[in-house]
Scaffold this motif. Structure first.
Motif, PDB file in Angstrom:
ATOM      1  N   LYS A 238      -8.183  11.497   3.031  1.00 29.09           N
ATOM      2  CA  LYS A 238      -7.527  11.162   1.763  1.00 29.09           C
ATOM      3  C   LYS A 238      -8.509  10.467   0.825  1.00 29.09           C
ATOM      4  O   LYS A 238      -8.545  10.736  -0.369  1.00 29.09           O
ATOM      5  CB  LYS A 238      -6.311  10.242   2.012  1.00 29.09           C
TER       6      LYS A 238
ATOM      7  N   LEU B 261       0.840  -1.196   0.000  1.00 30.07           N
ATOM      8  CA  LEU B 261       0.000   0.000   0.000  1.00 30.07           C
ATOM      9  C   LEU B 261       0.878   1.250   0.000  1.00 30.07           C
ATOM     10  O   LEU B 261       1.957   1.250   0.586  1.00 30.07           O
ATOM     11  CB  LEU B 261      -0.913   0.012   1.232  1.00 30.07           C
ATOM     12  N   PHE B 262       0.375   2.297  -0.655  1.00 28.49           N
ATOM     13  CA  PHE B 262       1.160   3.535  -0.735  1.00 28.49           C
ATOM     14  C   PHE B 262       0.546   4.680   0.048  1.00 28.49           C
ATOM     15  O   PHE B 262       1.105   5.754   0.134  1.00 28.49           O
ATOM     16  CB  PHE B 262       1.309   3.959  -2.198  1.00 28.49           C
ATOM     17  N   ASN B 263      -0.649   4.444   0.583  1.00 23.96           N
ATOM     18  CA  ASN B 263      -1.371   5.561   1.185  1.00 23.96           C
ATOM     19  C   ASN B 263      -1.814   5.300   2.608  1.00 23.96           C
ATOM     20  O   ASN B 263      -2.892   5.711   3.011  1.00 23.96           O
ATOM     21  CB  ASN B 263      -2.553   5.921   0.300  1.00 23.96           C
ATOM     22  N   GLY B 264      -1.003   4.612   3.350  1.00 26.44           N
ATOM     23  CA  GLY B 264      -1.325   4.376   4.747  1.00 26.44           C
ATOM     24  C   GLY B 264      -1.824   2.966   4.975  1.00 26.44           C
ATOM     25  O   GLY B 264      -2.036   2.212   4.028  1.00 26.44           O
ATOM     26  N   PRO B 265      -2.013   2.617   6.254  1.00 22.08           N
ATOM     27  CA  PRO B 265      -2.344   1.236   6.614  1.00 22.08           C
ATOM     28  C   PRO B 265      -3.768   0.848   6.238  1.00 22.08           C
ATOM     29  O   PRO B 265      -4.660   1.685   6.228  1.00 22.08           O
ATOM     30  CB  PRO B 265      -2.200   1.244   8.139  1.00 22.08           C
TER      31      PRO B 265
ATOM     32  N   GLN C 147      -5.956   4.630  -4.613  1.00 20.84           N
ATOM     33  CA  GLN C 147      -5.744   4.856  -6.047  1.00 20.84           C
ATOM     34  C   GLN C 147      -6.884   4.275  -6.878  1.00 20.84           C
ATOM     35  O   GLN C 147      -7.190   4.779  -7.958  1.00 20.84           O
ATOM     36  CB  GLN C 147      -4.398   4.255  -6.449  1.00 20.84           C
TER      37      GLN C 147
ATOM     38  N   LEU D 195       1.971  12.477   5.160  1.00 18.02           N
ATOM     39  CA  LEU D 195       1.003  11.381   4.974  1.00 18.02           C
ATOM     40  C   LEU D 195      -0.361  11.882   4.492  1.00 18.02           C
ATOM     41  O   LEU D 195      -1.226  11.097   4.144  1.00 18.02           O
ATOM     42  CB  LEU D 195       0.836  10.606   6.282  1.00 18.02           C
ATOM     43  N   GLU D 196      -0.544  13.185   4.493  1.00 16.22           N
ATOM     44  CA  GLU D 196      -1.822  13.745   4.023  1.00 16.22           C
ATOM     45  C   GLU D 196      -1.924  13.661   2.498  1.00 16.22           C
ATOM     46  O   GLU D 196      -3.012  13.638   1.937  1.00 16.22           O
ATOM     47  CB  GLU D 196      -1.943  15.219   4.437  1.00 16.22           C
ATOM     48  N   GLU D 197      -0.783  13.659   1.856  1.00 15.85           N
ATOM     49  CA  GLU D 197      -0.792  13.649   0.387  1.00 15.85           C
ATOM     50  C   GLU D 197      -1.119  12.273  -0.165  1.00 15.85           C
ATOM     51  O   GLU D 197      -0.647  11.268   0.363  1.00 15.85           O
ATOM     52  CB  GLU D 197       0.606  14.004  -0.135  1.00 15.85           C
ATOM     53  N   ILE D 198      -1.891  12.236  -1.231  1.00 15.15           N
ATOM     54  CA  ILE D 198      -2.182  10.950  -1.881  1.00 15.15           C
ATOM     55  C   ILE D 198      -1.004  10.596  -2.784  1.00 15.15           C
ATOM     56  O   ILE D 198      -0.624  11.380  -3.660  1.00 15.15           O
ATOM     57  CB  ILE D 198      -3.479  11.017  -2.705  1.00 15.15           C
ATOM     58  N   GLN D 199      -0.427   9.441  -2.530  1.00 15.52           N
ATOM     59  CA  GLN D 199       0.653   8.983  -3.399  1.00 15.52           C
ATOM     60  C   GLN D 199       0.038   8.460  -4.699  1.00 15.52           C
ATOM     61  O   GLN D 199      -0.852   7.622  -4.675  1.00 15.52           O
ATOM     62  CB  GLN D 199       1.455   7.865  -2.729  1.00 15.52           C
ATOM     63  N   PRO D 200       0.479   8.988  -5.824  1.00 17.40           N
ATOM     64  CA  PRO D 200      -0.149   8.618  -7.098  1.00 17.40           C
ATOM     65  C   PRO D 200       0.149   7.179  -7.524  1.00 17.40           C
ATOM     66  O   PRO D 200       1.075   6.551  -7.025  1.00 17.40           O
ATOM     67  CB  PRO D 200       0.460   9.607  -8.085  1.00 17.40           C
ATOM     68  N   ILE D 201      -0.654   6.711  -8.448  1.00 17.40           N
ATOM     69  CA  ILE D 201      -0.460   5.382  -9.027  1.00 17.40           C
ATOM     70  C   ILE D 201       0.939   5.333  -9.621  1.00 17.40           C
ATOM     71  O   ILE D 201       1.355   6.248 -10.340  1.00 17.40           O
ATOM     72  CB  ILE D 201      -1.515   5.128 -10.125  1.00 17.40           C
ATOM     73  N   ARG D 202       1.657   4.284  -9.301  1.00 13.16           N
ATOM     74  CA  ARG D 202       3.039   4.300  -9.761  1.00 13.16           C
ATOM     75  C   ARG D 202       3.267   3.467 -11.019  1.00 13.16           C
ATOM     76  O   ARG D 202       2.476   2.598 -11.372  1.00 13.16           O
ATOM     77  CB  ARG D 202       4.000   3.891  -8.662  1.00 13.16           C
TER      78      ARG D 202
ATOM     79  N   ASP E 212      -3.442   0.719  -4.971  1.00 11.97           N
ATOM     80  CA  ASP E 212      -4.071   0.498  -3.670  1.00 11.97           C
ATOM     81  C   ASP E 212      -5.496   1.056  -3.673  1.00 11.97           C
ATOM     82  O   ASP E 212      -5.946   1.647  -4.666  1.00 11.97           O
ATOM     83  CB  ASP E 212      -3.196   1.023  -2.522  1.00 11.97           C
TER      84      ASP E 212
ATOM     85  N   TRP F 175       3.114   0.351   7.875  1.00 13.39           N
ATOM     86  CA  TRP F 175       2.580   1.716   7.947  1.00 13.39           C
ATOM     87  C   TRP F 175       2.517   2.255   9.364  1.00 13.39           C
ATOM     88  O   TRP F 175       2.570   3.457   9.578  1.00 13.39           O
ATOM     89  CB  TRP F 175       1.238   1.804   7.227  1.00 13.39           C
TER      90      TRP F 175
ATOM     91  N   PHE G 279      -4.348   8.200  12.942  1.00 15.61           N
ATOM     92  CA  PHE G 279      -4.232   8.464  11.506  1.00 15.61           C
ATOM     93  C   PHE G 279      -5.560   8.244  10.771  1.00 15.61           C
ATOM     94  O   PHE G 279      -5.710   8.611   9.614  1.00 15.61           O
ATOM     95  CB  PHE G 279      -3.149   7.553  10.919  1.00 15.61           C
TER      96      PHE G 279
END
Lengths: 232, 305
Positions: B178, A156-160, B130, A195-202, B127, A179, B171
């Protein structure tokens, strides 16, 4: 380092079936440090094989040797002729070593004595843990030095996810939630806001989901021996 | 209207929504889905169809959702990130919408190591956050992840989940924020047993104004027995069952009756929690209790919108 684990003894003797002269070749770098395939482990495996009744009955000859690195032509070249005098080479290197050795020893077959586990660290005596998947796009700078690709069971890229309880992952009581670790670390670093930012699709292109990878260094490639894995 | 589903209309009209859940069978029987749907249809505004929940192979959620749709129900198709890469995810979304499914709910998915094919290769290409973004992109920008144009509209009412009691608890409001920013139109939470603690989380949610940007449906898990209460307390991630409730279940002469009483008390309290727009009843394997709960909670008849 690359961490490996020796294959079960029965699997090794099974692979050796039919060979009369076996060279056990250790690797003096990563797998030596993680005590799976260095000179000491070569000696242990050789003794075990010599004591095995099946091997004894067939009169199999066992040779032992360890070189500095099996993933490096420079270290393999001096032993090529010697190795070719055997029916088979049992490599105690990681998968990279086994493959380069196989390329260089044709027509002598090379068999793997280890299972290559992961890129990891030694946590304490006898305990190794995965830390890196070699994904080709390192994001440790934004996760406080804890990798969600290697250490979160769901990448996961956006938290637990909802499966994080008391710092433990839902997959097993022995697996820390990556996480939770990221959260605690960023808190300690005063960087929780990231951690507030959404990590984009990689783009998994640079990772193991893509085609076989290579690294090409223009500044060096002119003088280096080009390997088959090179991208250009 | 984003997709004009019954659920969206009920929520947008300001009603206190009720959703239920149907788990598809470990087989190809349409009848198994239809029978469960028949039980919960008239007492709910929409019905979730789980996507291989607990990572155990079952009939697909898309097929289950279509069967529900054929019976006039409004399905919420659950979609995990566990089993599909972005190509399959986007393709399955288009297919689902083409078959009349309007509500799609994004989840990470229970890890496959906990299911009946632990040797499977987990996908987790994108995820759940996303996946929400992807659905919003398909719907609002008419665009695939790669940037290519989608032919025609993709109306979806986008759902997501949140677990107020999972760690790190501090969190969990941020994570919801988010998901709302990513595009979640409605949220179904993990089962709530401690309304006081849940209300604290909701306070964080309303303080950030998130309840005005999304609809939050609180999860309800009916308890059948003291054993089930203990199991959920001890083993189910993200579910917090206070000891006091476990004791009530243990001391009850009729555990089912006590479980029902507890659920009704919880629903009653949830209706007063600021920002809660409905409940989501998860009674997988005990669908018969759903109409009883909804009726006794005074939530019948369901609005016609």
């Amino acid at each position: 380092m690359i961490v490996g684990e020796r294959k079960p003894f029965d699997e090794i003797t099974g692979m050796l079936n039919g060979y009369k002269k076996v060279l056990i070749l250790g690797c003096g770098t990563c797998v030596s440090v993680c005590m799976a395939g260095g000179a000491k482990e070569v000696a242990v495996l050789a003794s075990q094989l010599r004591m095995d009744s099946g091997i004894q009955e067939k009169g199999v000859e066992i040779g032992e040797e360890t070189i500095q690195r099996q993933c490096d032509r420079e270290y393999i070249e001096p032993i090529v002729e010697m190795a070719k005098t055997y029916d088979v080479v049992l490599s105690m290197a990681c998968g990279a070593g086994v493959q380069l050795l196989s390329d260089m020893l044709v027509p002598t077959p090379v068999l793997p004595a280890l299972n290559t586990s992961f890129i990891g660290i030694c946590e304490e005596e006898g305990v190794w843990a995965e830390r890196c998947r070699g994904c080709g796009d390192c994001m440790l700078g934004i996760t406080g030095g804890i990798c969600p690709v290697a250490r979160c069971a769901k990448t996961l890229f956006n938290g637990p996810c909802g499966g994080s309880v008391n710092g433990i992952c839902e997959v097993s009581k022995d697996t820390p939630c990556a996480w939770q670790l990221v959260y605690d670390r960023l808190k300690a670093l005063g960087k929780l806001e990231s951690l507030e930012e959404i990590q984009p699709i990689r783009d998994w292109g640079p990772s193991s989901s893509g085609i076989p990878r290579g690294v090409y260094r223009e500044d060096m490639a002119g003088v280096a021996v080009e390997s088959e894995g090179s991208s250009k | 209207m984003k997709a004009g589903t019954n659920l969206e209309k009920v929520l947008e009209a300001g009603n206190f929504a009720v959703t239920a859940e149907v788990g598809p069978p470990k087989g190809a029987s349409a009848n198994a889905v239809q029978k469960k749907c028949e039980v919960v249809k008239s007492c709910s505004d929409a019905i979730n169809v789980t996507d291989n929940q607990t990572a155990v192979v079952r009939m697909s959620s898309t097929a289950g959702a279509v069967l529900l749709k054929q019976m006039g129900a409004d399905p919420v198709m659950q979609m995990t990130c566990r089993d599909r890469n972005r190509i399959a995810i986007q393709s399955d979304i288009l297919g689902a919408v083409a078959l009349g499914i309007g509500n799609i709910l994004a989840i990470s998915g229970d890890h496959h190591i906990l299911g009946n094919h632990p040797g499977a290769k987990g996908v987790f290409d994108i995820d759940s956050m996303q996946l929400i973004q992807t659905m919003k992109m398909l719907r609002d920008d008419n665009q695939f992840i790669c940037g290519d144009k989608v032919a025609g509209d993709v109306p979806i009412f986008i759902g997501a989940v949140e677990s107020a009691f999972s760690d790190p608890v501090e969190f969990r409001v941020t994570r919801l924020a988010k998901k709302v920013n990513a595009g979640a139109d409605f949220i179904q939470t993990q089962g709530v047993f401690d309304v006081e603690q849940f209300a604290k989380w909701m306070k964080g949610v309303t303080d950030r104004g998130l309840d005005e940007q999304t609809h939050i449906l609180a999860g309800i898990i009916p308890m059948k027995s003291a054993g089930m209460a203990r199991y959920m307390r001890d083993y189910v991630s993200g579910v917090y069952v206070p000891d006091e409730l476990v004791k009530r279940m243990e001391n009850a002469d009729d555990a089912k009756e006590e479980g029902l009483k507890i659920m009704l008390e919880i629903i009653d309290q949830l209706e007063d929690v600021d920002g809660v727009h409905g409940i989501h009843i998860m009674a997988v394997g005990w669908e018969d209790i759903v109409p009883v709960i909804v009726e006794k909670a005074g939530l019948l008849p369901r609005p016609i919108v």
